[in-house]
Design a protein around this motif. Sequence first.
Motif, PDB file in Angstrom:
ATOM      1  N   TYR A  11      -4.532  37.958 -17.904  1.00 21.66           N
ATOM      2  CA  TYR A  11      -4.821  37.055 -16.786  1.00 21.66           C
ATOM      3  C   TYR A  11      -5.530  37.806 -15.648  1.00 21.66           C
ATOM      4  O   TYR A  11      -6.549  37.361 -15.125  1.00 21.66           O
ATOM      5  CB  TYR A  11      -3.507  36.427 -16.291  1.00 21.66           C
ATOM      6  CG  TYR A  11      -3.591  35.827 -14.915  1.00 21.66           C
ATOM      7  CD1 TYR A  11      -4.414  34.731 -14.659  1.00 21.66           C
ATOM      8  CD2 TYR A  11      -2.866  36.370 -13.850  1.00 21.66           C
ATOM      9  CE1 TYR A  11      -4.519  34.190 -13.385  1.00 21.66           C
ATOM     10  CE2 TYR A  11      -2.958  35.832 -12.579  1.00 21.66           C
ATOM     11  CZ  TYR A  11      -3.785  34.749 -12.349  1.00 21.66           C
ATOM     12  OH  TYR A  11      -3.881  34.229 -11.094  1.00 21.66           O
ATOM     13  N   TRP A  12      -5.006  38.958 -15.228  1.00 21.48           N
ATOM     14  CA  TRP A  12      -5.518  39.647 -14.040  1.00 21.48           C
ATOM     15  C   TRP A  12      -6.635  40.646 -14.342  1.00 21.48           C
ATOM     16  O   TRP A  12      -7.535  40.851 -13.533  1.00 21.48           O
ATOM     17  CB  TRP A  12      -4.362  40.338 -13.303  1.00 21.48           C
ATOM     18  CG  TRP A  12      -4.702  40.708 -11.894  1.00 21.48           C
ATOM     19  CD1 TRP A  12      -4.798  41.962 -11.386  1.00 21.48           C
ATOM     20  CD2 TRP A  12      -5.020  39.820 -10.802  1.00 21.48           C
ATOM     21  NE1 TRP A  12      -5.145  41.919 -10.055  1.00 21.48           N
ATOM     22  CE2 TRP A  12      -5.279  40.611  -9.678  1.00 21.48           C
ATOM     23  CE3 TRP A  12      -5.105  38.426 -10.686  1.00 21.48           C
ATOM     24  CZ2 TRP A  12      -5.625  40.066  -8.436  1.00 21.48           C
ATOM     25  CZ3 TRP A  12      -5.445  37.892  -9.443  1.00 21.48           C
ATOM     26  CH2 TRP A  12      -5.690  38.695  -8.354  1.00 21.48           C
ATOM     27  N   ASP A  33      -7.578  46.022 -25.124  1.00 20.62           N
ATOM     28  CA  ASP A  33      -6.496  45.032 -25.145  1.00 20.62           C
ATOM     29  C   ASP A  33      -5.966  44.964 -26.573  1.00 20.62           C
ATOM     30  O   ASP A  33      -6.722  45.083 -27.535  1.00 20.62           O
ATOM     31  CB  ASP A  33      -6.968  43.651 -24.668  1.00 20.62           C
ATOM     32  CG  ASP A  33      -5.794  42.819 -24.193  1.00 20.62           C
ATOM     33  OD1 ASP A  33      -5.690  42.563 -22.978  1.00 20.62           O
ATOM     34  OD2 ASP A  33      -4.938  42.449 -25.028  1.00 20.62           O
ATOM     35  N   HIS A  76       3.596  50.004 -17.315  1.00 18.56           N
ATOM     36  CA  HIS A  76       2.824  50.770 -16.311  1.00 18.56           C
ATOM     37  C   HIS A  76       3.122  52.271 -16.332  1.00 18.56           C
ATOM     38  O   HIS A  76       2.204  53.086 -16.311  1.00 18.56           O
ATOM     39  CB  HIS A  76       3.108  50.252 -14.888  1.00 18.56           C
ATOM     40  CG  HIS A  76       2.552  48.879 -14.623  1.00 18.56           C
ATOM     41  ND1 HIS A  76       2.707  48.232 -13.431  1.00 18.56           N
ATOM     42  CD2 HIS A  76       1.837  48.028 -15.407  1.00 18.56           C
ATOM     43  CE1 HIS A  76       2.123  47.043 -13.479  1.00 18.56           C
ATOM     44  NE2 HIS A  76       1.591  46.901 -14.676  1.00 18.56           N
ATOM     45  N   GLU A  93      -1.692  48.257 -11.652  1.00 14.42           N
ATOM     46  CA  GLU A  93      -1.305  46.980 -11.059  1.00 14.42           C
ATOM     47  C   GLU A  93       0.038  47.090 -10.335  1.00 14.42           C
ATOM     48  O   GLU A  93       0.816  48.005 -10.587  1.00 14.42           O
ATOM     49  CB  GLU A  93      -1.241  45.901 -12.149  1.00 14.42           C
ATOM     50  CG  GLU A  93      -2.456  45.034 -12.185  1.00 14.42           C
ATOM     51  CD  GLU A  93      -2.926  44.610 -10.798  1.00 14.42           C
ATOM     52  OE1 GLU A  93      -2.093  44.204  -9.993  1.00 14.42           O
ATOM     53  OE2 GLU A  93      -4.115  44.706 -10.510  1.00 14.42           O
ATOM     54  N   LYS A  94       0.304  46.131  -9.476  1.00 16.17           N
ATOM     55  CA  LYS A  94       1.598  46.087  -8.782  1.00 16.17           C
ATOM     56  C   LYS A  94       2.638  45.491  -9.713  1.00 16.17           C
ATOM     57  O   LYS A  94       2.265  44.667 -10.550  1.00 16.17           O
ATOM     58  CB  LYS A  94       1.498  45.293  -7.485  1.00 16.17           C
ATOM     59  CG  LYS A  94       1.072  43.807  -7.639  1.00 16.17           C
ATOM     60  CD  LYS A  94       2.187  42.872  -8.011  1.00 16.17           C
ATOM     61  CE  LYS A  94       1.716  41.548  -8.463  1.00 16.17           C
ATOM     62  NZ  LYS A  94       2.702  40.754  -9.178  1.00 16.17           N
TER      63      LYS A  94
HETATM   64  N1  LIG Z   1      -2.368  42.024  -7.702  1.00 15.97           N
HETATM   65  C1  LIG Z   1      -2.183  40.754  -8.007  1.00 15.97           C
HETATM   66  O1  LIG Z   1      -2.338  39.847  -7.190  1.00 15.97           O
HETATM   67  C2  LIG Z   1      -1.754  40.400  -9.418  1.00 15.97           C
HETATM   68  C3  LIG Z   1      -1.881  39.098  -9.896  1.00 15.97           C
HETATM   69  C4  LIG Z   1      -1.463  38.840 -11.208  1.00 15.97           C
HETATM   70  C5  LIG Z   1      -0.957  39.856 -11.996  1.00 15.97           C
HETATM   71  N2  LIG Z   1      -0.851  41.099 -11.473  1.00 15.97           N
HETATM   72  C6  LIG Z   1      -0.286  42.210 -12.267  1.00 15.97           C
HETATM   73  O2  LIG Z   1      -1.163  42.506 -13.342  1.00 15.97           O
HETATM   74  C7  LIG Z   1      -0.430  43.000 -14.450  1.00 15.97           C
HETATM   75  C8  LIG Z   1      -0.776  42.183 -15.680  1.00 15.97           C
HETATM   76  O3  LIG Z   1      -0.426  40.848 -15.444  1.00 15.97           O
HETATM   77  P1  LIG Z   1      -1.133  39.670 -16.255  1.00 15.97           P
HETATM   78  O4  LIG Z   1      -0.616  38.424 -15.624  1.00 15.97           O
HETATM   79  O5  LIG Z   1      -2.599  39.903 -16.349  1.00 15.97           O
HETATM   80  O6  LIG Z   1      -0.464  39.863 -17.688  1.00 15.97           O
HETATM   81  P2  LIG Z   1      -1.002  39.300 -19.088  1.00 15.97           P
HETATM   82  O7  LIG Z   1       0.166  39.321 -19.991  1.00 15.97           O
HETATM   83  O8  LIG Z   1      -1.753  38.034 -18.878  1.00 15.97           O
HETATM   84  O9  LIG Z   1      -2.054  40.390 -19.544  1.00 15.97           O
HETATM   85  C9  LIG Z   1      -1.707  41.678 -19.972  1.00 15.97           C
HETATM   86  C10 LIG Z   1      -2.667  42.084 -21.079  1.00 15.97           C
HETATM   87  O10 LIG Z   1      -2.404  43.447 -21.415  1.00 15.97           O
HETATM   88  C11 LIG Z   1      -2.513  43.596 -22.836  1.00 15.97           C
HETATM   89  N3  LIG Z   1      -1.773  44.820 -23.199  1.00 15.97           N
HETATM   90  C12 LIG Z   1      -0.441  45.065 -23.072  1.00 15.97           C
HETATM   91  N4  LIG Z   1      -0.157  46.330 -23.428  1.00 15.97           N
HETATM   92  C13 LIG Z   1      -1.331  46.913 -23.781  1.00 15.97           C
HETATM   93  C14 LIG Z   1      -1.706  48.211 -24.236  1.00 15.97           C
HETATM   94  N5  LIG Z   1      -0.811  49.196 -24.380  1.00 15.97           N
HETATM   95  N6  LIG Z   1      -2.999  48.451 -24.533  1.00 15.97           N
HETATM   96  C15 LIG Z   1      -3.926  47.477 -24.388  1.00 15.97           C
HETATM   97  N7  LIG Z   1      -3.635  46.222 -23.953  1.00 15.97           N
HETATM   98  C16 LIG Z   1      -2.359  45.953 -23.653  1.00 15.97           C
HETATM   99  C17 LIG Z   1      -1.958  42.304 -23.404  1.00 15.97           C
HETATM  100  O11 LIG Z   1      -2.435  42.063 -24.712  1.00 15.97           O
HETATM  101  C18 LIG Z   1      -2.475  41.282 -22.383  1.00 15.97           C
HETATM  102  O12 LIG Z   1      -3.723  40.728 -22.761  1.00 15.97           O
HETATM  103  C19 LIG Z   1       1.054  42.920 -14.038  1.00 15.97           C
HETATM  104  O13 LIG Z   1       1.464  44.163 -13.570  1.00 15.97           O
HETATM  105  C20 LIG Z   1       1.057  41.920 -12.890  1.00 15.97           C
HETATM  106  O14 LIG Z   1       2.111  42.163 -11.960  1.00 15.97           O
HETATM  107  C21 LIG Z   1      -1.256  41.392 -10.219  1.00 15.97           C
END
Ligand SMILES: NC(=O)c1ccc[n+]([C@@H]2O[C@H](COP(=O)([O-])OP(=O)(O)OC[C@H]3O[C@@H](n4cnc5c(N)ncnc54)[C@H](O)[C@@H]3O)[C@@H](O)[C@H]2O)c1
Length: 337
Positions: A11-12, A33, A76, A93-94
């Motif tokens: 997502y992010w 990914d 992380h 990421e946070k």
């Molecule tokens: N700063 C912000 O405002 C904000 C907003 C949303 C999310 N985030 C942070 O971003 C991070 C991810 O959140 P998200 O919502 O995108 O999660 P998500 O689950 O949508 O995406 C994570 C992605 O990482 C991949 N992944 C996991 N482990 C992996 C690895 N070892 N190697 C390669 N790919 C891997 C997964 O397949 C997935 O596509 C979290 O830490 C969340 O707190 C921050």
Amino acid sequence: MLNIGVIGFGYWGPNLVRNFVSNEKCSVKMVADKNPERLKLVKKLYPSVNAVSGEDKIIGNPGIDAVIIATPISTHYALAKKALLAGKHVLVEKPITNSKKHAIELVRLARKYKKILLVDHIFLYHGAVNKIKELIDKGDIGEIEYFDSIRVNLGLFQQDSSVIWDLAVHDLSILDYLINEKVKSVIATGISHTKNSIENIAYLTLKFKSNRIAHINSSWTSPVKIRQILIGGTKKMIVYNDVEPTEKIKVYDTGYTMQREKALVDYRIGDVYIPKFDQSEALANLTKDFIRSILTGASPVSNGERALTIINILEGAQASIKANGKEVFLHENAEHK
Ligand SMILES: NC(=O)c1ccc[n+]([C@@H]2O[C@H](COP(=O)([O-])OP(=O)(O)OC[C@H]3O[C@@H](n4cnc5c(N)ncnc54)[C@H](O)[C@@H]3O)[C@@H](O)[C@H]2O)c1
């Protein structure tokens, strides 16, 4: 030209990739990914970027200068540690990690290897938050007496962390940035409405040595999205409504004074004004800060030490929730184990 590798395109991650791709001082060379569907999307959107399935191809690549980690919270620490040990600068990421112990280790590794460690506390790069900081620092608001935040919506239930690690982390980063005083203690309650015991609603009360208080309400189970922070100062009060499209900040010339002789309060209700602020995208500002820090060696605004202060409070809050709202006192030095 800095070469960047991004781990996580869920997502992010795409927001980070978009911002780094549009910065002329760096080049996004690789995106990893685990999910093949996400890799297909990388190839479609960015045909020149090398889309790979595992993080090792990025971390082990000597041509990559900096690694961006946008994977779930529980991953992380291991990924950031591997990247720092491989001599990469890291943007994670946070929240930085899901434990203080691991956060301390990452901060020390970055120091030891003289690498930049930036944690995406995005609000520190937001024009509205920086405008509020400017008003507070100039003394326009007076002494800050309270900080009261509500961040609720029908949010995505995270599988590896509670609502405070997902949402309250934002409020804590804003609080720490705006107020020049460390939190003394935390009282928190929360509840899980799912079988995995991960809290989806939580209330945090934070106390300080001075006569100041903060409250944070976080929930993934609200029918409406509210992102509102009230900041009360001895001179003025601020309402920051992040859901408002343009008029996010309102400054109220409102206050009260105690009458000297009697125990009565006089109220002052004056004008309200709406300050203008920088509208540039917060992630673009963060991207620039990361690159500038790597090129100059200066510490980024959202550095590892700041992230550790936030983890210290989160860990205290989680302990308080576990102990049914018992007050948990925090060590002044977040690096104290
Ligand atoms: N700063 C912000 O405002 C904000 C907003 C949303 C999310 N985030 C942070 O971003 C991070 C991810 O959140 P998200 O919502 O995108 O999660 P998500 O689950 O949508 O995406 C994570 C992605 O990482 C991949 N992944 C996991 N482990 C992996 C690895 N070892 N190697 C390669 N790919 C891997 C997964 O397949 C997935 O596509 C979290 O830490 C969340 O707190 C921050």
